[in-house]
Design a protein around this motif. Structure first.
Motif, PDB file in Angstrom:
ATOM      1  N   ASP A   1       2.263   1.932  -3.251  1.00  0.00           N
ATOM      2  CA  ASP A   1       1.222   2.422  -4.157  1.00  0.00           C
ATOM      3  C   ASP A   1       0.807   3.851  -3.841  1.00  0.00           C
ATOM      4  O   ASP A   1      -0.105   4.378  -4.464  1.00  0.00           O
ATOM      5  CB  ASP A   1      -0.009   1.510  -4.107  1.00  0.00           C
ATOM      6  CG  ASP A   1       0.102   0.322  -5.037  1.00  0.00           C
ATOM      7  OD1 ASP A   1       1.097   0.232  -5.791  1.00  0.00           O
ATOM      8  OD2 ASP A   1      -0.807  -0.524  -5.026  1.00  0.00           O
TER       9      ASP A   1
ATOM     10  N   TYR B   1      -0.159   5.171  -0.647  1.00  0.00           N
ATOM     11  CA  TYR B   1      -1.007   5.436   0.512  1.00  0.00           C
ATOM     12  C   TYR B   1      -0.179   6.091   1.622  1.00  0.00           C
ATOM     13  O   TYR B   1       0.975   5.734   1.837  1.00  0.00           O
ATOM     14  CB  TYR B   1      -1.636   4.147   1.039  1.00  0.00           C
ATOM     15  CG  TYR B   1      -2.781   3.654   0.189  1.00  0.00           C
ATOM     16  CD1 TYR B   1      -4.089   4.009   0.469  1.00  0.00           C
ATOM     17  CD2 TYR B   1      -2.544   2.839  -0.913  1.00  0.00           C
ATOM     18  CE1 TYR B   1      -5.141   3.570  -0.319  1.00  0.00           C
ATOM     19  CE2 TYR B   1      -3.579   2.385  -1.707  1.00  0.00           C
ATOM     20  CZ  TYR B   1      -4.873   2.758  -1.412  1.00  0.00           C
ATOM     21  OH  TYR B   1      -5.904   2.319  -2.198  1.00  0.00           O
ATOM     22  N   ALA B   2      -0.801   7.018   2.328  1.00  0.00           N
ATOM     23  CA  ALA B   2      -0.139   7.721   3.433  1.00  0.00           C
ATOM     24  C   ALA B   2      -0.063   6.804   4.651  1.00  0.00           C
ATOM     25  O   ALA B   2      -0.816   5.832   4.767  1.00  0.00           O
ATOM     26  CB  ALA B   2      -0.898   8.998   3.774  1.00  0.00           C
TER      27      ALA B   2
ATOM     28  N   ASP C   1      -1.087   7.078   7.658  1.00  0.00           N
ATOM     29  CA  ASP C   1      -2.311   6.930   8.449  1.00  0.00           C
ATOM     30  C   ASP C   1      -3.407   6.164   7.709  1.00  0.00           C
ATOM     31  O   ASP C   1      -4.439   5.834   8.294  1.00  0.00           O
ATOM     32  CB  ASP C   1      -2.831   8.283   8.913  1.00  0.00           C
ATOM     33  CG  ASP C   1      -3.161   9.219   7.759  1.00  0.00           C
ATOM     34  OD1 ASP C   1      -2.607   9.033   6.655  1.00  0.00           O
ATOM     35  OD2 ASP C   1      -3.961  10.150   7.962  1.00  0.00           O
ATOM     36  N   GLU C   2      -3.198   5.846   6.434  1.00  0.00           N
ATOM     37  CA  GLU C   2      -4.174   5.095   5.647  1.00  0.00           C
ATOM     38  C   GLU C   2      -3.867   3.599   5.599  1.00  0.00           C
ATOM     39  O   GLU C   2      -4.672   2.828   5.068  1.00  0.00           O
ATOM     40  CB  GLU C   2      -4.211   5.623   4.212  1.00  0.00           C
ATOM     41  CG  GLU C   2      -4.638   7.067   4.097  1.00  0.00           C
ATOM     42  CD  GLU C   2      -4.504   7.587   2.679  1.00  0.00           C
ATOM     43  OE1 GLU C   2      -5.472   8.191   2.199  1.00  0.00           O
ATOM     44  OE2 GLU C   2      -3.435   7.379   2.059  1.00  0.00           O
ATOM     45  N   LEU C   3      -2.748   3.179   6.149  1.00  0.00           N
ATOM     46  CA  LEU C   3      -2.324   1.786   6.014  1.00  0.00           C
ATOM     47  C   LEU C   3      -3.119   0.837   6.916  1.00  0.00           C
ATOM     48  O   LEU C   3      -3.677  -0.142   6.435  1.00  0.00           O
ATOM     49  CB  LEU C   3      -0.830   1.653   6.292  1.00  0.00           C
ATOM     50  CG  LEU C   3       0.085   2.471   5.387  1.00  0.00           C
ATOM     51  CD1 LEU C   3       1.537   2.266   5.788  1.00  0.00           C
ATOM     52  CD2 LEU C   3      -0.126   2.139   3.939  1.00  0.00           C
TER      53      LEU C   3
ATOM     54  N   ARG D   1      -6.691  -0.308   6.086  1.00  0.00           N
ATOM     55  CA  ARG D   1      -6.839  -1.099   4.847  1.00  0.00           C
ATOM     56  C   ARG D   1      -6.356  -2.541   4.980  1.00  0.00           C
ATOM     57  O   ARG D   1      -6.539  -3.337   4.062  1.00  0.00           O
ATOM     58  CB  ARG D   1      -6.070  -0.431   3.695  1.00  0.00           C
ATOM     59  CG  ARG D   1      -6.484   0.955   3.305  1.00  0.00           C
ATOM     60  CD  ARG D   1      -7.788   1.053   2.534  1.00  0.00           C
ATOM     61  NE  ARG D   1      -8.053   0.055   1.539  1.00  0.00           N
ATOM     62  CZ  ARG D   1      -7.779   0.151   0.242  1.00  0.00           C
ATOM     63  NH1 ARG D   1      -7.209   1.226  -0.238  1.00  0.00           N
ATOM     64  NH2 ARG D   1      -8.089  -0.821  -0.590  1.00  0.00           N
TER      65      ARG D   1
ATOM     66  N   GLY E   1      -8.584  -5.961  -2.279  1.00  0.00           N
ATOM     67  CA  GLY E   1      -8.351  -4.561  -2.591  1.00  0.00           C
ATOM     68  C   GLY E   1      -9.506  -3.974  -3.194  1.00  0.00           C
ATOM     69  O   GLY E   1     -10.238  -3.227  -3.348  1.00  0.00           O
TER      70      GLY E   1
ATOM     71  N   LEU F   1       0.826  -1.210   0.000  1.00  0.00           N
ATOM     72  CA  LEU F   1       0.000   0.000   0.000  1.00  0.00           C
ATOM     73  C   LEU F   1       0.862   1.263   0.000  1.00  0.00           C
ATOM     74  O   LEU F   1       0.573   2.218  -0.730  1.00  0.00           O
ATOM     75  CB  LEU F   1      -0.940  -0.003   1.198  1.00  0.00           C
ATOM     76  CG  LEU F   1      -2.051  -1.050   1.182  1.00  0.00           C
ATOM     77  CD1 LEU F   1      -2.802  -1.061   2.509  1.00  0.00           C
ATOM     78  CD2 LEU F   1      -2.996  -0.819   0.023  1.00  0.00           C
ATOM     79  N   ALA F   2       1.908   1.270   0.805  1.00  0.00           N
ATOM     80  CA  ALA F   2       2.792   2.441   0.869  1.00  0.00           C
ATOM     81  C   ALA F   2       3.482   2.662  -0.473  1.00  0.00           C
ATOM     82  O   ALA F   2       3.622   3.800  -0.928  1.00  0.00           O
ATOM     83  CB  ALA F   2       3.814   2.273   1.989  1.00  0.00           C
TER      84      ALA F   2
END
Length: 171
Positions: free
Chosen positions: A101, A103-104, A106-108, A111, A171, A98-99
């Motif tokens: 891709d 994503y910040a 705080d968004e990990l 998800r 996803g 995710l990172a």
């Protein structure tokens, strides 16, 4: 902050490199260590050093650290994320993907439950999925090309190959 992940994260070693050429950087292992040493950091004129580039020196989380691009502003969130990982390798792999891709930090964690990890090839996953979803007689199942089916699943985005024999589902 006494979880296993925090302990493991604390085993990592970092370096704070001052942007000022007149100051000396320092090594640290956790947020408290960083804060204590940063508060005492001064340049050769005795002025406080305010800005540092953070570098990951040693440990198991370098891939995620580099993908997130941890800065002074996100350092506390970084150590919180390590605590939330709780030594879960699957969460770590999902977080890295995710990172990478975009994503910040705080968004990990929110998800993680959207994904799962499959250990095996795309063909093996395709064969398992067909077996779970359909009751095909052996004489028909024999003719299915699981290699192509698995490749098509990767190409269409249903599954993502993270590395050899390691797939990301969801996803």
């Amino acid at each position: 902050m006494t979880t296993a992940a925090h302990t493991t994260g604390a085993e990592s070693e970092y370096f704070a490199q001052p942007y000022s050429l007149d100051a000396v950087g320092f090594y640290f292992t956790d947020l408290a260590d960083y804060q204590a040493k940063a508060a005492k950091a001064v340049d050769r004129f005795g002025l406080p050093v305010e800005e540092f580039e953070l570098q990951y020196i040693d440990g198991e989380f370098y891939r995620l650290f580099n993908a997130i691009v941890v800065t002074q502003a996100s350092l506390a969130a970084w150590f919180d994320l390590l605590e939330q990982l709780d030594d879960d390798e699957e969460r770590y792999l999902i977080a890295c993907h995710l990172a990478e891709d975009g994503y910040a930090i705080d968004e990990l964690a929110p998800r993680w439950d959207d994904f799962s990890i499959y250990h095996g090839t795309a063909a093996e996953y395709a064969e398992e999925m067909v077996a779970d979803c359909y009751q095909l007689p052996d004489r028909i199942a024999y003719y299915l090309d699981y290699e192509r089916l698995g490749r098509d699943m990767v190409l269409e985005g249903s599954i993502t190959e993270l590395e050899r024999d390691l797939l990301l589902l969801g996803g």
